[in-house]
Design a protein around this motif. Structure first.
Motif, short mmCIF file in Angstrom:
data_model
loop_
_atom_site.label_atom_id
_atom_site.label_comp_id
_atom_site.label_asym_id
_atom_site.label_seq_id
_atom_site.Cartn_x
_atom_site.Cartn_y
_atom_site.Cartn_z
N ARG A 38 6.05 72.05 8.18
CA ARG A 38 5.99 71.29 6.94
C ARG A 38 4.75 70.40 6.84
O ARG A 38 4.18 70.25 5.75
CB ARG A 38 7.24 70.43 6.79
CG ARG A 38 7.25 69.58 5.53
CD ARG A 38 8.51 68.78 5.37
NE ARG A 38 8.44 67.94 4.18
CZ ARG A 38 9.37 67.06 3.82
NH1 ARG A 38 10.47 66.94 4.56
NH2 ARG A 38 9.22 66.33 2.73
N TRP A 39 4.34 69.80 7.97
CA TRP A 39 3.37 68.72 7.92
C TRP A 39 1.99 69.03 8.51
O TRP A 39 1.06 68.22 8.36
CB TRP A 39 3.93 67.49 8.64
CG TRP A 39 5.11 66.88 7.97
CD1 TRP A 39 6.43 67.03 8.30
CD2 TRP A 39 5.10 66.03 6.82
NE1 TRP A 39 7.23 66.32 7.45
CE2 TRP A 39 6.44 65.70 6.52
CE3 TRP A 39 4.08 65.51 6.01
CZ2 TRP A 39 6.78 64.87 5.46
CZ3 TRP A 39 4.42 64.69 4.96
CH2 TRP A 39 5.76 64.37 4.69
N ASN A 40 1.82 70.15 9.18
CA ASN A 40 0.58 70.35 9.92
C ASN A 40 -0.65 70.44 9.02
O ASN A 40 -1.73 69.95 9.39
CB ASN A 40 0.67 71.61 10.79
CG ASN A 40 -0.40 71.61 11.87
OD1 ASN A 40 -0.46 70.69 12.70
ND2 ASN A 40 -1.26 72.61 11.86
N VAL A 41 -0.52 71.06 7.84
CA VAL A 41 -1.68 71.15 6.94
C VAL A 41 -2.13 69.75 6.54
O VAL A 41 -3.33 69.43 6.56
CB VAL A 41 -1.34 71.99 5.70
CG1 VAL A 41 -2.45 71.87 4.66
CG2 VAL A 41 -1.16 73.45 6.09
N ALA A 42 -1.19 68.89 6.18
CA ALA A 42 -1.54 67.51 5.81
C ALA A 42 -2.10 66.75 7.00
O ALA A 42 -2.98 65.89 6.85
CB ALA A 42 -0.31 66.79 5.26
N MET A 43 -1.62 67.04 8.20
CA MET A 43 -2.11 66.36 9.38
C MET A 43 -3.56 66.74 9.67
O MET A 43 -4.41 65.89 9.96
CB MET A 43 -1.23 66.74 10.59
CG MET A 43 -1.54 65.94 11.84
SD MET A 43 -0.99 64.24 11.68
CE MET A 43 -2.22 63.41 12.67
#
Length: 209
Positions: free
Chosen positions: A124-129
């Motif tokens: 869920r979050w890796n792209v934003a990270m």
């Protein structure tokens, strides 16, 4: 010097207990066990109901700085949140999701003893990270409420988990590679919001008229 090395965590804990003791003697009606901040006023930093004193203070700082991220950008349109200053920049919207992702990865590391996102959170979050090209492609077309809801959802998990822990936990948790305790890790989350709020401000001031 032949004296045994002082354990800095034990020293910090004993120092904190000593200070709290002195405070209790000098201000008997404002004991540290009781909240001294107004939970109705986000500009009051300090202990909060439901948390141990230092954790409550940390939460009040987190809430203050993430609130500034939303309030400063509250008038921006979807197009402005998606504005890309140059090909190597990140949009204001993607930076908002990035700070939420940073909070999530520190949840996984400090609450669950992981070295990275859990598999579900990584998806869920890796792209934003990571930001960069993938984020420029994927994180767009969202109103401010989308980013606010994401931050609020993440913060609710942080608060739920922090209520299970105490100040001794906050002062512990050094890791092999960093030698950071949990307080330092969560202070880093706090300053990460502030750091990227500065970037957002810079971009916002350069939005096309």
């Amino acid at each position: 010097m032949d004296a045994k090395k002082v354990n800095r965590r034990e020293f910090a804990c004993s120092l904190g207990i000593g200070i709290m003791g002195m405070g209790a003697m000098t201000m008997p009606h404002a004991g540290i066990a009781n909240p001294v901040t107004s939970e109705e006023n986000i500009n009051h930093i300090g202990p909060l109901t439901g948390f141990t004193p230092q954790i409550g203070t940390l939460i009040s700082m987190l809430d203050w700085v993430s609130d500034t991220v939303i309030r400063y950008n509250k008038k921006l349109t979807v197009e402005q949140l998606d504005y890309l200053h140059d090909p190597d920049s990140n949009t204001i919207g993607s930076l908002m999701l990035h700070v939420a992702a940073t909070e999530v990865i520190y949840q996984d590391m400090t609450f669950h003893g992981l070295e990275d996102f859990s598999p579900a959170n990584k998806s869920r979050w890796n792209v934003a990270m990571e930001l960069g090209e993938e984020a420029r492609k994927e994180i767009k077309g969202n109103p401010l409420s989308y980013y606010k809801d994401a931050i609020d959802e993440v913060r609710a998990v942080t608060k739920q988990e922090m209520k299970k822990r105490d100040d001794a936990w906050l002062l512990s948790g050094e890791t092999k590679d960093w030698n950071w305790n949990n307080y330092c890790k969560w202070f880093h989350v706090t300053e990460h919001y502030a750091n990227h709020r500065g970037q957002m401000t810079w971009y916002a001031k350069r939005l096309p008229k």
